[in-house]
Design a protein around this motif. Structure first.
Motif, PDB file in Angstrom:
ATOM      1  N   HIS A  58       0.357 -18.934 -21.169  1.00 56.67           N
ATOM      2  CA  HIS A  58       0.094 -17.708 -21.918  1.00 56.67           C
ATOM      3  C   HIS A  58      -1.400 -17.407 -21.949  1.00 56.67           C
ATOM      4  O   HIS A  58      -1.828 -16.268 -21.721  1.00 56.67           O
ATOM      5  N   THR A  98      -3.277 -14.031 -20.531  1.00 52.58           N
ATOM      6  CA  THR A  98      -3.910 -13.094 -21.461  1.00 52.58           C
ATOM      7  C   THR A  98      -5.437 -13.148 -21.434  1.00 52.58           C
ATOM      8  O   THR A  98      -6.081 -12.235 -21.923  1.00 52.58           O
ATOM      9  N   ASP A 112       4.732  -6.216 -22.336  1.00 52.38           N
ATOM     10  CA  ASP A 112       4.007  -7.086 -21.417  1.00 52.38           C
ATOM     11  C   ASP A 112       4.880  -7.375 -20.194  1.00 52.38           C
ATOM     12  O   ASP A 112       5.509  -8.421 -20.092  1.00 52.38           O
ATOM     13  N   MET A 148       4.749 -10.900 -18.189  1.00 54.65           N
ATOM     14  CA  MET A 148       4.929 -12.198 -18.851  1.00 54.65           C
ATOM     15  C   MET A 148       6.032 -13.043 -18.199  1.00 54.65           C
ATOM     16  O   MET A 148       5.813 -14.201 -17.845  1.00 54.65           O
TER      17      MET A 148
END
Length: 200
Positions: free
Chosen positions: A99, A103, A172, A175
């Motif tokens: 993650h 990001t 998103d 993802m």
């Protein structure tokens, strides 16, 4: 059964040292900013932003060479390896790192017009092939990712293989693709320029 690859302890020490610059911080929430301010009118600057792990890997590579020239795994595959090894800490760390890597990327988040190509190695179900998705604005206010084309031969069974990462109205859209296929399989192009080259 896949084996859990151990991180080189020197790389682990570098990563933890960088993360420790802010005592008590959550590693997944950290990013590192390096800025060069150029003298002159308007004080222009150049910058680099990345995760502590990305900076540690750059330092490690400069000192010792690439830390992991072996098989690259997606964040989800790393987490599943850790789960099989009954290492809850490594499982959570793999998911948090995946993650954070997404990001904290300088090109994140996805934008309408982005092209996302994913390459799949040959496996039991098919030959090696690729898919290209287009990110578009959706009516619901978020983003959609639509399959643009693929290179799987028409003679292969397409059901379940092609277009599985297409999404509609998602906050998103990258993802799931990032976690399941893995960043090493992705190439992301924005305004005609590659902003992420997987495996590079």
């Amino acid at each position: 059964m896949a084996t859990l690859r151990r991180i080189d302890p020197r790389l682990q020490i570098m990563t933890e040292t960088i993360e420790g610059l802010i005592p008590g911080a959550t590693p997944a929430a950290l990013s590192v900013d390096v800025t060069e301010t150029l003298a002159g009118p308007g004080e222009r600057s150049n910058s680099w932003t990345g995760s502590p792990a990305a900076l540690a890997q750059k330092l490690f590579t400069a000192l010792y060479g690439r830390p992991d020239a072996g098989e690259q795994l997606s964040p989800l595959a790393r987490a599943e390896d850790a789960k099989r090894a009954r290492d809850l800490g490594a499982e959570v760390a793999a998911l948090q790192q995946g993650h954070s890597d997404l990001t904290s990327a300088p090109w994140y988040p996805a934008r309408p017009g982005d092209l996302v190509h994913v390459h799949y190695e040959a496996g039991g179900l098919s030959d090696a092939f690729g898919e290209t998705y287009r990110v578009t604005a959706s009516d619901g206010g978020f983003l959609s990712m639509q399959l643009l084309c693929h290179t799987l031969p028409d003679t292969e069974d397409l059901e379940g293989l092609v277009g599985c990462f297409a999404v509609d109205d998602d906050p998103d859209p990258l993802m799931e693709l990032w976690f399941e296929a893995g960043p090493h399989r992705l190439t992301i192009v924005r305004e005609g320029r590659p902003v992420h080259i997987g495996g590079a």
